[in-house]
Design a protein around this motif. Structure first.
Motif, short mmCIF file in Angstrom:
data_model
loop_
_atom_site.label_atom_id
_atom_site.label_comp_id
_atom_site.label_asym_id
_atom_site.label_seq_id
_atom_site.Cartn_x
_atom_site.Cartn_y
_atom_site.Cartn_z
N LEU A 177 0.83 -1.06 -0.04
CA LEU A 177 0.03 -0.07 -0.02
C LEU A 177 1.06 1.19 -0.10
N GLY A 211 -12.34 -10.56 4.36
CA GLY A 211 -11.59 -9.09 4.06
C GLY A 211 -11.00 -8.54 5.38
N THR A 235 -9.23 -1.31 1.77
CA THR A 235 -9.82 -2.85 2.16
C THR A 235 -9.02 -3.73 1.31
N SER A 236 -8.99 -4.92 1.63
CA SER A 236 -8.44 -6.14 0.94
C SER A 236 -9.00 -7.32 1.07
N ASP A 254 -6.93 -9.96 0.98
CA ASP A 254 -5.75 -10.93 1.32
C ASP A 254 -4.36 -10.23 1.88
N ARG A 299 -2.60 -8.38 0.72
CA ARG A 299 -1.59 -7.86 -0.46
C ARG A 299 -2.14 -7.14 -1.53
N THR A 300 -3.48 -7.23 -1.90
CA THR A 300 -4.02 -6.34 -2.95
C THR A 300 -4.83 -5.50 -2.24
N TRP A 301 -4.79 -4.00 -2.33
CA TRP A 301 -5.72 -3.05 -1.69
C TRP A 301 -6.45 -2.08 -2.42
N THR A 302 -7.44 -1.90 -2.28
CA THR A 302 -8.39 -0.93 -2.70
C THR A 302 -8.50 0.29 -1.89
#
Length: 411
Positions: A133, A161, A180-181, A183, A185-188
């Motif tokens: 992030l 999540g 938010t994610s 996992d 590792r991948t974030w929005t």
């Protein structure tokens, strides 16, 4: 940099800006004043979480991991300077830390990015090679650059999540953001926590969301249908949410007026409450942020306070671990000026805005061997997990390193 408030001073000090107060305010000018020798765990009341012994250092060796910064387009050693202030959560039987890491390039003591470190035992961590992030070429760049993404708190959502609150720093103002994610590792990124309201551009940080123990893990919890969060620096405020993303700060009527008139017909209740023959009328004033807790003169938290890890719902109420800084003029005697030490607050289980108990002394102190760093004498609590039947508390040490301490889960 000329400072206008304690909050501005603290932000500048912890980011390494040059400050116009005294020569002792720059850690580069002289070593920080050492704190007292380590002590055994502080005895605590039954409602408090702990006791915790002095933290030990974790993740001591982090190599110069590099990645290509999407804003500058250059290859940078994103964790070369300092790694500290971790958020924590348990996933798939492992402790996962979101750590704040700084490079040596950025103007404000290095650009901050958030990296992911994982551990099977909660003590020995491996930091993944690239941040997860960070400032990017996206619609939030103006909010996050050139300072970066700072001081994460992370919780597991009851719907699955993860939710991360962090500080987006544009070089002038810090703003509490939400991401938010699925996992870790991948974030929005969802942008400001208080978007759409009057506090969206107000300086904000340190979002600690209410959690509860569920199946041995801390999970975000509702109170009377709403999620709660404590936030702020200087004073502690509250906020509520229906979805863990969009938050509404708790407000109070700042200047209400109440007056009484005699009502000869006490059975008539047109517009006002009736008590006997008296009618009570209330004239509303301007709404403003409601302070839930404040610094205390003469104590370790006399200069400012801010939330630490996510709060925990217990049988006694809601326990919030927080960080307090010592005032140089009217702080706690024997404690260095500006030293950060953690305390605990207990909020009413029926009213999360009401404090019903508070520790008089810090429950944790930094090891003198760890006291020097980017900002000396800082023991900053930020990550808390329930793991293998005990509490594991993760802290930032001198704004430079990571520490961990453990305590039994009582009750």
């Amino acid at each position: 940099m000329i400072l206008q408030s304690y909050a501005q001073f603290c932000i500048a000090l912890r980011r390494g800006d040059a400050v116009c107060v005294t020569a002792t305010l720059s850690s580069a000018d002289k070593p920080p004043e050492p704190m007292t020798q380590p002590e055994p765990p502080t005895p605590l009341p039954d409602w408090a979480i702990g006791p915790f012994p002095t933290p030990i250092r974790i993740l001591p060796d982090h190599q110069d991991l590099t990645f290509t910064c999407p804003v500058s387009g250059e290859r940078v050693a994103w964790a070369a300077k300092d790694v500290f202030n971790p958020g924590a959560v348990v996933r798939d039987g492992k402790v996962c830390l979101l750590v704040r890491a700084e490079d040596r390039v950025g103007r404000y003591a290095g650009v901050s990015r958030l990296g992911l470190a994982t551990s099977d035992d909660g003590l020995h961590f491996e930091l993944e090679p690239e941040p997860v992030l960070f400032p990017a070429d996206d619609k939030w760049q103006a909010w996050e650059w050139p300072g970066g993404c700072e001081d994460p708190r992370v919780v597991e959502s009851p719907d699955g999540g993860y939710i991360c609150t962090y500080t987006a720093f544009d070089g002038k103002v810090g703003c509490l953001f939400v991401a938010t994610s699925p996992d870790l590792r991948t974030w929005t990124k969802h942008g400001p926590a208080f978007a759409g309201g009057p506090y969206v551009r107000r300086p904000s940080k340190a979002g600690a969301i209410l959690t509860e123990l569920k199946d041995g893990r801390l999970v975000a919890a509702r109170h009377q249908g709403l999620y709660w969060m404590w936030w702020g620096e200087g004073l502690i405020y509250g906020a509520t949410s229906e979805d863990l993303i969009h938050w509404r700060p708790v407000e109070a009527n700042m200047a209400p007026e109440t007056y009484l008139t005699w009502n000869p017909s006490p059975d008539t209740q047109a517009g006002g409450a009736v008590a006997g023959g008296w009618r009570i009328d209330r004239v509303p004033g301007v709404m403003g942020l409601r302070s839930l807790a404040a610094p205390r003169r003469g104590r370790f938290d006399s200069m400012l306070i801010e939330p630490g890890p996510p709060a925990v719902l217990t049988e006694a109420g809601i326990v919030l671990l927080y960080n307090g800084a010592n005032h140089p003029g009217h702080g706690e005697p024997g404690t260095p000026a500006f030293a950060y030490q953690p305390g605990q607050l207990l909020f009413d289980p029926l009213d999360p805005s009401a404090v019903i108990a508070r520790l008089q002394s810090p429950f944790l102190k930094i090891d003198p061997a760890e006291a020097q760093g980017q900002v000396g004498n800082v023991c900053f609590v930020e990550g808390l997990v329930a793991f293998k039947g005990e509490w594991r508390l993760y802290v930032g040490l001198a704004d430079s390193r990571l520490g961990c301490t453990t305590a039994p889960i009582r009750g």
